[in-house]
Scaffold this motif. Structure first.
Motif, short mmCIF file in Angstrom:
data_model
loop_
_atom_site.label_atom_id
_atom_site.label_comp_id
_atom_site.label_asym_id
_atom_site.label_seq_id
_atom_site.Cartn_x
_atom_site.Cartn_y
_atom_site.Cartn_z
N LYS A 37 6.36 0.72 -38.50
CA LYS A 37 6.52 0.12 -37.39
C LYS A 37 6.69 0.71 -36.15
O LYS A 37 6.06 0.56 -34.82
N SER A 74 1.55 1.97 -29.42
CA SER A 74 1.33 1.37 -28.03
C SER A 74 1.80 2.15 -26.88
O SER A 74 1.12 2.05 -25.53
N ALA A 115 -0.59 4.26 -25.50
CA ALA A 115 -1.57 3.66 -25.13
C ALA A 115 -1.23 3.32 -23.59
O ALA A 115 -2.08 3.65 -22.62
N ILE A 116 -0.20 2.74 -23.37
CA ILE A 116 0.30 2.24 -22.03
C ILE A 116 0.28 3.68 -21.16
O ILE A 116 -0.09 3.66 -20.12
N ALA A 142 -2.98 4.65 -19.96
CA ALA A 142 -3.47 3.88 -19.14
C ALA A 142 -2.74 4.12 -17.75
O ALA A 142 -3.56 4.46 -16.74
N LEU A 143 -1.55 4.36 -17.71
CA LEU A 143 -0.97 4.82 -16.61
C LEU A 143 -1.32 5.91 -16.07
O LEU A 143 -1.62 6.18 -14.59
N VAL A 174 -4.08 7.39 -16.30
CA VAL A 174 -5.59 7.55 -15.81
C VAL A 174 -5.65 6.66 -14.42
O VAL A 174 -6.11 7.28 -13.60
N VAL A 175 -4.76 5.74 -14.27
CA VAL A 175 -4.56 5.00 -12.86
C VAL A 175 -3.85 6.06 -11.93
O VAL A 175 -4.34 6.37 -10.92
N GLY A 212 -5.90 8.79 -10.45
CA GLY A 212 -6.63 8.60 -9.36
C GLY A 212 -5.78 8.33 -8.14
O GLY A 212 -6.35 8.53 -6.71
N THR A 249 -9.15 8.58 6.20
CA THR A 249 -8.58 8.17 5.08
C THR A 249 -7.08 9.12 4.70
O THR A 249 -6.25 8.28 4.13
N ALA A 296 -4.45 7.90 6.64
CA ALA A 296 -3.87 6.57 6.11
C ALA A 296 -3.07 6.81 4.76
O ALA A 296 -2.13 6.20 4.65
#
Lengths: 327, 427
Positions: free
Chosen positions: B2, B9, B12-13, B16-17, B19-20, B23, B92, B95
């Motif tokens: 478990k 998980s 994975a999170i 994901a973070l 990757v974002v 950028g 840019t 900014a």
């Protein structure tokens, strides 16, 4: 576009994974399994969704917000709230109307040829023959070529001493061969539209080719037996079968038509004297040359709304029409 | 098991973070240390524009190493950005608060970025500013002035002079390049019907049209930059532009000037014998020596009108950003750019010096520089206002119909002046 593709591939993998993982989970306790099979797909979806939210949704929301301000790009400066002033300014700005008209003209003169020619080419290339793959590639090649490359290519073709003038003047003797295509609004729009059609035919051809696969062969044959000629068969059998493809092509091309940008920027730069500006080149100038991001955003929002309304109207028209043809 | 699934998980999170986040996190982590700890300053420029590596090489291989040797604690990182992307990139980055320490800015951008509040006024920050400023050409220096403060120092300069060649002079039966407006009119009369244009230019912005208006005795605005009506549409301004419009109507100026992107460019038209004269800068020599090795350009001052022979100042300024964490080091590099070593090394690569005291040395490196150096003494800068690019758009939008004969020159200039008045009122 890239973001979307990434999102799709991630989604694809996410769907595949839990099923392959399942045998290993068999026999485990139920609530854990439900938890895993319930949450895991979303976790794998998350990167795509987050990217989409950050790269597409957030900038869109931000653009709408900016359109209500005299937006200062530097964080420390305060942006003044203007309410609807930027929209009112656009409404009273003759150059905005000129650019919108040019975008509309481009859409009107590029969409029908792309559909008609694309469909014709698709019908011609439907039949299997040894040369068919070659021609399919040939027609599709402009689609995958960079806009920048083909825009520059067309700029040289339509230059004063370019191939078009040579062909029309020295070869066909239709003109004096001294037309300054890119120096007048209408002739420049002809050149820009020609590029749009040439580059777009391959794309609509591809969609129609896919659609044509779904035309029932037995219906075609039945119609032939009933004595229907080519045109009648096309109208009664082929067209209804590819109607969904047609809807997709029309909607996408209209959206694409209003979004014309690169070719105009590179072929005329909106010139002479701004006469060939389209909404997006005008918006780009406002935002990135004049740093007037509020007004630029307002123009973008207006264009989005126009495209949205037109798309809704198209979908309704097509829905009615397809109901009719089925009845 | 478990736990490991939860761990999966979490991974994975996290992925994901990550990757974002990658950028969005290009922020350079500045090393805010003691004054004598090693620092790195970043310098953005467009020296490599057009694939020209000689200027970048001079900077990276000669000048920056020399500076670093004299200042062992400072490392200078030069980043080359294509000219066409530079304004967008600066915007840019401003900014996102990710500007470099130093920027080699087109002189038209200085007021624009000063207005945004992202630049440090060097006239306040540098105790020796006056000494450095006094050594430069006044026209170049004035491009750094915004609301009473100087936001940069000139880095390199150029101006436009008349360029012709023997073939064109022969075609017009002239022994010397046209020195005055009247000479140019006489040249035009001779060239009529030969198929050779008397003059060609690629636009109607301030860079293109100002030399004619100033030499004609006119002006774009008053000296205080508060009013254009009465200056841009004065009789003298109108007469100068009218001369060009008359040439245009007789087919003696090609429609390249109203923005026909399909017309032959000036850099091809002059060596190709299509155009008799053009106004252009010192960089043309390098372009022609590569593409037209047999072409021998003749450089002459801008033809003089009632107002004299007055051309327009071009070039770049060096500016320091307010977000720079190493302003002392950055200012040291700015001082270095004003030295004889830096200036002369750049002259060798085709950049003109901004210091008149080096003009003789410059002419010794390439003789054609002397025409430009002389022209620079009287050359004027375009309007130093944040909306300078709007002025260009206004001028070309309003003047295009005048060239096409749809509206009188007076009306066109009055319409343009009224719009420029509005811009000036907003400052």
């Amino acid at each position: 576009m890239t973001t979307l593709t990434t999102g799709e591939s991630v989604t694809g993998r996410a769907v595949g994974l839990p099923t392959t993982a399942r045998p290993a989970l068999r026999g485990r306790n139920h609530s854990g399994r439900r938890f895993r099979s319930g949450l895991t797909p979303y976790l794998f979806l998350a990167p795509g969704v987050i990217l989409f939210a950050v790269m597409i949704i957030y900038p869109m929301v931000q653009a709408v917000q900016m359109s209500f301000f005299d937006w200062k790009i530097v964080g420390s400066a305060t942006s003044q709230f203007l309410g609807l002033d930027n929209y009112i300014r656009a409404f009273n700005d003759p150059h905005f109307w000129l650019s919108l008209t040019n975008s509309g003209i481009y859409m009107l003169f590029t969409v029908p040829p792309q559909i008609i020619l694309g469909l014709m080419v698709a019908l011609l290339l439907k039949k299997k023959s040894p040369t068919q793959p070659f021609f399919r590639v040939l027609f599709y090649l402009p689609v995958v070529t960079s806009w920048v490359v083909v825009s520059l290519l067309f700029k040289y073709l339509f230059a004063d001493s370019g191939l078009i003038n040579f062909t029309l003047g020295d070869f066909l003797h239709l003109t004096n061969g001294d037309t300054s295509w890119l120096a007048e609004r209408w002739t420049a729009l002809v050149a820009i539209c020609a590029l749009g059609v040439w580059k777009g035919i391959g794309w609509s051809m591809m969609i129609f080719l896919a659609g044509l696969q779904s035309v029932p062969q037995e219906l075609e044959e039945a119609a032939t037996v009933d004595g229907a000629n080519r045109w009648q068969r096309f109208k009664a059998v082929t067209l209804p079968a590819i109607w969904p493809a047609m809807l997709f092509v029309v909607v996408m091309l209209v959206i694409g038509g209003f979004n014309v940008f690169t070719s105009v920027l590179l072929m005329t730069g909106g010139g002479p004297g701004g006469q060939t500006d389209v909404v997006l080149t005008y918006m780009y100038q406002q935002a990135f040359s004049f740093l007037d991001f509020g007004y630029g955003s307002a123009l973008a929002v207006i264009l989005t709304l126009i495209v949205f309304v037109i798309t809704v109207i198209q979908l309704r028209l097509f829905r009615d029409r397809s109901g009719e043809s089925l009845a | 098991m478990k736990r490991s699934s939860k761990f999966g998980s979490a991974v994975a999170i996290a992925a994901a973070l990550a990757v974002v986040a990658t950028g969005c996190s290009a922020t350079s982590s500045g090393d805010q240390g003691k004054p004598d700890s090693p620092v790195t300053i970043t310098f953005w420029g467009s020296y490599g524009n057009g694939g020209n590596s000689t200027q970048q090489d001079a900077l990276n291989k000669t000048l920056i190493p020399a500076f670093e040797k004299a200042n062992p604690n400072i490392t200078v990182k030069y980043v080359d950005i294509p000219y066409d992307d530079m304004l967008k990139k600066l915007t840019t980055s401003a900014a996102g608060d990710e500007l470099p320490d130093l920027v080699r800015a087109d002189l038209g951008w200085v007021p624009q970025f000063a207005d945004l509040g992202v630049l440090v006024p060097l006239s306040d920050a540098m105790s020796d500013f006056k000494k450095l400023a006094d050594a430069t050409y006044p026209g170049s220096l004035s491009t750094n002035l915004y609301k009473g403060k100087y936001y940069g120092l000139p880095l390199d300069t150029n101006t436009r002079v008349l360029i012709t060649d023997q073939k064109a002079l022969d075609a017009a039966g002239m022994t010397a390049p046209p020195a005055t407006f009247d000479d140019l009119k006489a040249m035009a009369a001779k060239l009529k019907g030969t198929g050779m244009s008397v003059f060609a230019d690629s636009g109607l912005g301030a860079w293109n049209i100002s030399p004619w208006i100033w030499s004609g005795g006119g002006a774009i605005t008053n000296d205080k930059l508060t009013k254009s009506t009465g200056y841009l549409d004065s009789d003298k301004s109108v007469a100068a532009v009218q001369m060009l419009v008359d040439f245009y109507k007789e087919g003696l100026i090609p429609n390249l000037i109203i923005g026909n992107q399909g017309a032959t460019g000036t850099s091809d038209g002059l060596p190709g014998g299509k155009y008799a004269t053009i106004l252009d800068g010192p960089w043309m020599q390098g372009i022609w020596s590569g593409q037209y090795p047999d072409f021998k350009p003749i450089y002459a001052p801008m033809p003089a009108g009632p107002g004299g022979s007055i051309s327009v100042v071009g070039g770049e300024d060096i500016v320091m950003t307010a977000s720079s964490k190493h302003q002392d080091a950055a200012m040291k590099f700015i001082r270095f750019t004003q030295t004889e070593q830096f200036q002369i090394e750049m002259v060798k690569t085709g950049q003109m010096t901004i210091i008149p005291a080096f003009a003789d040395q410059e002419a010794g490196i390439a003789a054609y520089y002397s025409t430009f150096a002389t022209q620079l003494k009287s050359a004027k800068a375009r309007l130093a206002i944040p909306q300078a690019s709007k002025v260009d758009t206004i001028l070309s939008t309003e003047l295009t119909p005048a060239f096409k004969g749809e509206i009188s020159v007076k009306d066109a200039l009055s319409k343009a002046a009224a719009q420029i008045d509005q811009l000036l009122a907003g400052n």
